[in-house]
Enzyme design. Sequence first.
Site, short mmCIF file in Angstrom:
data_model
loop_
_atom_site.label_atom_id
_atom_site.label_comp_id
_atom_site.label_asym_id
_atom_site.label_seq_id
_atom_site.Cartn_x
_atom_site.Cartn_y
_atom_site.Cartn_z
N ARG A 15 -29.70 -28.32 -25.05
CA ARG A 15 -30.81 -27.68 -24.80
C ARG A 15 -31.63 -27.91 -26.18
NH1 ARG A 15 -27.02 -24.49 -22.73
NH2 ARG A 15 -27.17 -23.90 -20.53
N LYS A 40 -26.85 -20.83 -24.79
CA LYS A 40 -27.39 -19.88 -23.75
C LYS A 40 -26.35 -19.04 -23.11
CE LYS A 40 -30.11 -19.75 -19.35
NZ LYS A 40 -30.85 -20.83 -18.45
N HIS A 65 -36.09 -30.92 -21.94
CA HIS A 65 -34.89 -30.70 -20.81
C HIS A 65 -34.97 -31.83 -19.86
CE1 HIS A 65 -32.54 -27.18 -20.27
NE2 HIS A 65 -32.62 -27.36 -18.88
N ARG A 93 -32.10 -33.93 -21.07
CA ARG A 93 -30.66 -33.24 -20.64
C ARG A 93 -30.41 -33.57 -19.21
NH1 ARG A 93 -27.15 -28.64 -21.74
NH2 ARG A 93 -27.53 -27.15 -20.10
N HIS A 147 -22.87 -24.93 -18.36
CA HIS A 147 -23.44 -24.20 -17.35
C HIS A 147 -22.40 -23.20 -16.84
CE1 HIS A 147 -26.05 -27.51 -15.54
NE2 HIS A 147 -26.51 -26.86 -16.37
N TYR A 169 -26.99 -32.12 -9.65
CA TYR A 169 -27.26 -33.69 -10.13
C TYR A 169 -26.61 -34.57 -9.03
CZ TYR A 169 -28.46 -31.43 -14.49
OH TYR A 169 -29.40 -30.55 -15.61
#
Length: 268
Positions: free
Chosen positions: A133, A158, A224, A227, A250, A259
Amino acid sequence: MGTLHDRMQADIRIRRYSPCTEKAYLRCSFHFARHFMRSPADMGEEGVRSFLVHLVEVVKVSVSVQKIYVAALKFLYGVTLNRPEVVERIPWPKLPKTLPDVLSPEEVAQVLGAVTAWKERLVVTTAYAAGLRIREACGLTVRDIDRSRNVLHVRSGKGNKDRFVMLSPVLLESLRAYWRATRPQGPFLFPGKDPARPVCPETVRKALRRAVSQLALPKRVTPHTLRHSFATHWMEAGTALPVIQSLLGHGSFRTTARYTHVSTHAIA
Protein backbone atom coordinates in the site's frame (compact mmCIF):
# COMPACT_ATOMS: atom_id res chain seq x y z
CA MET A 1 -18.13 19.01 18.98
CA GLY A 2 -15.75 20.15 21.73
CA THR A 3 -15.78 17.76 24.67
CA LEU A 4 -17.50 15.06 22.61
CA HIS A 5 -14.71 15.30 20.03
CA ASP A 6 -12.10 14.73 22.75
CA ARG A 7 -14.04 11.77 24.19
CA MET A 8 -14.40 10.16 20.78
CA GLN A 9 -10.72 10.71 20.01
CA ALA A 10 -9.78 9.07 23.32
CA ASP A 11 -12.06 6.09 22.59
CA ILE A 12 -10.43 5.64 19.18
CA ARG A 13 -6.93 5.81 20.59
CA ILE A 14 -7.67 3.39 23.41
CA ARG A 15 -8.62 0.87 20.73
CA ARG A 16 -5.37 1.62 18.85
CA TYR A 17 -7.09 2.44 15.56
CA SER A 18 -4.82 3.83 12.86
CA PRO A 19 -4.29 7.61 12.53
CA CYS A 20 -6.13 7.47 9.19
CA THR A 21 -9.18 5.88 10.80
CA GLU A 22 -9.09 8.38 13.65
CA LYS A 23 -8.96 11.31 11.24
CA ALA A 24 -11.79 9.92 9.10
CA TYR A 25 -14.11 9.13 12.03
CA LEU A 26 -13.62 12.54 13.63
CA ARG A 27 -14.11 14.33 10.32
CA CYS A 28 -17.34 12.45 9.55
CA SER A 29 -18.73 13.07 13.04
CA PHE A 30 -17.89 16.78 12.75
CA HIS A 31 -19.74 17.01 9.42
CA PHE A 32 -22.73 15.25 10.99
CA ALA A 33 -22.87 17.75 13.88
CA ARG A 34 -22.32 20.74 11.58
CA HIS A 35 -25.12 19.62 9.27
CA PHE A 36 -27.70 19.99 12.06
CA MET A 37 -25.78 22.62 14.08
CA ARG A 38 -26.52 20.50 17.13
CA SER A 39 -24.61 18.12 19.34
CA PRO A 40 -24.98 14.45 18.28
CA ALA A 41 -25.84 13.73 21.92
CA ASP A 42 -29.14 15.58 21.37
CA MET A 43 -30.11 13.56 18.28
CA GLY A 44 -31.23 10.02 17.57
CA GLU A 45 -31.89 7.52 14.81
CA GLU A 46 -33.98 9.84 12.65
CA GLY A 47 -31.21 12.40 12.58
CA VAL A 48 -28.67 9.77 11.50
CA ARG A 49 -30.97 8.46 8.78
CA SER A 50 -31.78 11.97 7.53
CA PHE A 51 -28.09 12.83 7.32
CA LEU A 52 -27.21 9.67 5.40
CA VAL A 53 -30.05 10.29 2.94
CA HIS A 54 -28.68 13.81 2.45
CA LEU A 55 -25.22 12.38 1.67
CA VAL A 56 -26.63 9.92 -0.86
CA GLU A 57 -29.23 12.10 -2.62
CA VAL A 58 -27.86 15.63 -2.33
CA VAL A 59 -24.11 15.39 -1.86
CA LYS A 60 -24.02 12.18 -3.95
CA VAL A 61 -21.08 10.62 -2.14
CA SER A 62 -19.66 7.33 -3.38
CA VAL A 63 -20.58 4.05 -1.72
CA SER A 64 -17.14 3.78 -0.13
CA VAL A 65 -17.43 7.27 1.40
CA GLN A 66 -20.93 6.45 2.65
CA LYS A 67 -19.52 3.34 4.31
CA ILE A 68 -16.97 5.45 6.21
CA TYR A 69 -19.72 7.76 7.48
CA VAL A 70 -21.79 4.79 8.65
CA ALA A 71 -18.78 3.32 10.45
CA ALA A 72 -18.01 6.66 12.12
CA LEU A 73 -21.58 7.20 13.31
CA LYS A 74 -21.86 3.63 14.57
CA PHE A 75 -18.69 4.23 16.59
CA LEU A 76 -19.87 7.61 17.84
CA TYR A 77 -23.20 6.32 19.12
CA GLY A 78 -22.24 2.75 19.91
CA VAL A 79 -19.04 3.52 21.82
CA THR A 80 -18.58 7.17 22.75
CA LEU A 81 -22.21 8.01 23.53
CA ASN A 82 -23.05 4.46 24.68
CA ARG A 83 -26.34 4.53 22.76
CA PRO A 84 -25.99 1.58 20.37
CA GLU A 85 -29.76 1.40 19.85
CA VAL A 86 -29.57 4.61 17.77
CA VAL A 87 -27.49 2.98 15.04
CA GLU A 88 -28.22 -0.74 15.34
CA ARG A 89 -30.76 -0.55 12.50
CA ILE A 90 -28.64 1.68 10.27
CA PRO A 91 -27.64 -0.59 7.34
CA TRP A 92 -24.24 -0.86 5.74
CA PRO A 93 -24.34 0.24 2.09
CA LYS A 94 -24.07 -2.50 -0.47
CA LEU A 95 -20.74 -2.20 -2.23
CA PRO A 96 -20.77 -2.74 -6.01
CA LYS A 97 -18.75 -5.73 -7.15
CA THR A 98 -16.40 -3.97 -9.51
CA LEU A 99 -13.08 -5.27 -10.83
CA PRO A 100 -9.90 -3.21 -10.41
CA ASP A 101 -7.97 -1.88 -13.37
CA VAL A 102 -4.77 -3.85 -13.95
CA LEU A 103 -1.76 -2.71 -15.94
CA SER A 104 0.29 -4.99 -18.13
CA PRO A 105 4.01 -5.27 -17.28
CA GLU A 106 4.75 -2.98 -20.22
CA GLU A 107 2.27 -0.38 -18.98
CA VAL A 108 3.77 -0.57 -15.48
CA ALA A 109 7.21 0.17 -16.95
CA GLN A 110 5.73 3.13 -18.83
CA VAL A 111 4.11 4.56 -15.72
CA LEU A 112 7.14 4.15 -13.48
CA GLY A 113 9.44 5.63 -16.12
CA ALA A 114 7.22 8.71 -16.46
CA VAL A 115 7.61 9.72 -12.79
CA THR A 116 10.39 12.27 -12.97
CA ALA A 117 11.22 12.84 -9.28
CA TRP A 118 13.66 10.15 -8.12
CA LYS A 119 12.26 9.70 -4.62
CA GLU A 120 8.62 9.53 -5.71
CA ARG A 121 9.51 7.18 -8.59
CA LEU A 122 11.29 4.85 -6.20
CA VAL A 123 8.35 4.90 -3.76
CA VAL A 124 5.89 3.76 -6.45
CA THR A 125 8.44 1.30 -7.82
CA THR A 126 8.77 -0.24 -4.36
CA ALA A 127 4.99 -0.29 -3.99
CA TYR A 128 4.67 -2.28 -7.23
CA ALA A 129 7.69 -4.54 -6.73
CA ALA A 130 6.62 -5.57 -3.22
CA GLY A 131 2.83 -5.21 -3.49
CA LEU A 132 2.69 -2.51 -0.82
CA ARG A 133 0.00 0.00 0.00
CA ILE A 134 1.29 3.50 -0.69
CA ARG A 135 1.38 4.43 3.01
CA GLU A 136 3.38 1.26 3.73
CA ALA A 137 5.91 2.14 1.02
CA CYS A 138 6.26 5.72 2.26
CA GLY A 139 6.82 4.56 5.84
CA LEU A 140 9.72 2.17 5.15
CA THR A 141 12.85 2.69 7.22
CA VAL A 142 16.42 1.61 6.53
CA ARG A 143 16.16 -1.11 9.19
CA ASP A 144 13.17 -2.61 7.34
CA ILE A 145 15.51 -3.81 4.56
CA ASP A 146 16.76 -7.31 5.34
CA ARG A 147 19.43 -7.89 2.70
CA SER A 148 20.52 -11.26 4.08
CA ARG A 149 17.04 -12.74 3.63
CA ASN A 150 15.94 -10.63 0.63
CA VAL A 151 12.80 -9.38 2.36
CA LEU A 152 11.23 -6.08 3.43
CA HIS A 153 9.69 -5.85 6.88
CA VAL A 154 6.36 -4.02 6.64
CA ARG A 155 5.52 -2.67 10.08
CA SER A 156 2.04 -1.71 11.28
CA GLY A 157 0.30 -2.25 7.97
CA LYS A 158 -3.46 -2.15 7.59
CA GLY A 159 -5.06 -3.55 10.73
CA ASN A 160 -1.83 -2.74 12.59
CA LYS A 161 -0.28 -5.98 11.31
CA ASP A 162 3.36 -6.67 10.43
CA ARG A 163 4.39 -8.86 7.50
CA PHE A 164 7.37 -9.71 5.32
CA VAL A 165 7.39 -9.19 1.55
CA MET A 166 9.96 -10.04 -1.10
CA LEU A 167 12.88 -7.79 -1.92
CA SER A 168 14.10 -8.44 -5.46
CA PRO A 169 17.79 -7.94 -6.34
CA VAL A 170 16.81 -5.26 -8.87
CA LEU A 171 14.82 -3.30 -6.28
CA LEU A 172 17.59 -3.72 -3.70
CA GLU A 173 20.17 -2.28 -6.09
CA SER A 174 17.86 0.66 -6.87
CA LEU A 175 17.38 1.36 -3.16
CA ARG A 176 21.14 1.15 -2.59
CA ALA A 177 21.86 3.63 -5.39
CA TYR A 178 19.19 6.01 -4.06
CA TRP A 179 20.51 5.79 -0.49
CA ARG A 180 24.13 6.33 -1.52
CA ALA A 181 23.17 9.39 -3.56
CA THR A 182 20.74 11.04 -1.12
CA ARG A 183 21.88 9.81 2.32
CA PRO A 184 18.43 10.54 3.83
CA GLN A 185 18.51 12.03 7.32
CA GLY A 186 16.41 10.41 10.01
CA PRO A 187 15.03 6.89 10.19
CA PHE A 188 12.88 6.91 7.04
CA LEU A 189 14.07 5.70 3.67
CA PHE A 190 11.82 8.25 1.95
CA PRO A 191 11.68 11.24 4.31
CA GLY A 192 9.43 14.23 3.83
CA LYS A 193 10.36 17.87 4.32
CA ASP A 194 10.71 17.03 8.00
CA PRO A 195 13.32 14.22 8.14
CA ALA A 196 11.60 12.84 11.22
CA ARG A 197 8.50 12.04 9.16
CA PRO A 198 8.07 9.99 5.97
CA VAL A 199 7.11 11.53 2.65
CA CYS A 200 3.38 12.23 2.51
CA PRO A 201 1.42 9.66 0.45
CA GLU A 202 -0.48 12.50 -1.20
CA THR A 203 2.81 13.90 -2.51
CA VAL A 204 3.49 10.56 -4.19
CA ARG A 205 -0.07 10.37 -5.56
CA LYS A 206 0.31 13.82 -7.15
CA ALA A 207 3.62 12.83 -8.75
CA LEU A 208 1.99 9.69 -10.15
CA ARG A 209 -0.99 11.65 -11.47
CA ARG A 210 1.32 14.07 -13.27
CA ALA A 211 3.19 11.15 -14.82
CA VAL A 212 0.04 9.34 -15.96
CA SER A 213 -1.40 12.53 -17.49
CA GLN A 214 1.48 12.45 -19.98
CA LEU A 215 0.66 8.92 -21.10
CA ALA A 216 -2.19 7.83 -23.35
CA LEU A 217 -3.39 5.07 -21.04
CA PRO A 218 -7.12 4.29 -21.14
CA LYS A 219 -7.03 3.00 -17.55
CA ARG A 220 -7.32 4.88 -14.27
CA VAL A 221 -3.96 4.60 -12.54
CA THR A 222 -3.44 5.14 -8.80
CA PRO A 223 -0.85 3.71 -6.39
CA HIS A 224 -3.37 0.99 -5.56
CA THR A 225 -3.56 0.09 -9.26
CA LEU A 226 0.10 -0.91 -9.01
CA ARG A 227 -0.74 -3.15 -6.03
CA HIS A 228 -3.56 -4.79 -8.02
CA SER A 229 -1.17 -5.27 -10.93
CA PHE A 230 1.45 -6.85 -8.63
CA ALA A 231 -1.07 -9.41 -7.36
CA THR A 232 -2.42 -10.21 -10.81
CA HIS A 233 1.02 -10.61 -12.38
CA TRP A 234 2.14 -12.99 -9.63
CA MET A 235 -1.04 -15.02 -9.96
CA GLU A 236 -0.54 -15.26 -13.72
CA ALA A 237 2.99 -16.49 -13.02
CA GLY A 238 1.52 -19.44 -11.14
CA THR A 239 1.92 -18.25 -7.53
CA ALA A 240 -0.55 -19.88 -5.14
CA LEU A 241 -3.31 -17.63 -3.79
CA PRO A 242 -2.39 -18.21 -0.10
CA VAL A 243 1.11 -16.91 -0.84
CA ILE A 244 -0.30 -13.82 -2.58
CA GLN A 245 -2.69 -13.31 0.34
CA SER A 246 0.25 -13.32 2.75
CA LEU A 247 2.28 -10.92 0.60
CA LEU A 248 -0.61 -8.47 0.33
CA GLY A 249 -1.51 -8.71 4.01
CA HIS A 250 -5.15 -9.57 3.29
CA GLY A 251 -7.15 -10.74 6.27
CA SER A 252 -9.68 -12.58 4.10
CA PHE A 253 -8.96 -15.14 1.40
CA ARG A 254 -12.00 -13.84 -0.51
CA THR A 255 -10.30 -10.45 -0.97
CA THR A 256 -7.34 -12.10 -2.66
CA ALA A 257 -9.49 -14.50 -4.67
CA ARG A 258 -10.99 -11.67 -6.69
CA TYR A 259 -7.76 -11.48 -8.66
CA THR A 260 -8.80 -14.68 -10.39
CA HIS A 261 -11.45 -12.52 -12.11
CA VAL A 262 -8.96 -10.01 -13.52
CA SER A 263 -6.28 -12.47 -14.58
CA THR A 264 -6.50 -12.98 -18.33
CA HIS A 265 -4.58 -16.24 -17.95
CA ALA A 266 -7.19 -17.62 -15.56
CA ILE A 267 -10.03 -16.54 -17.84
CA ALA A 268 -8.37 -18.08 -20.90
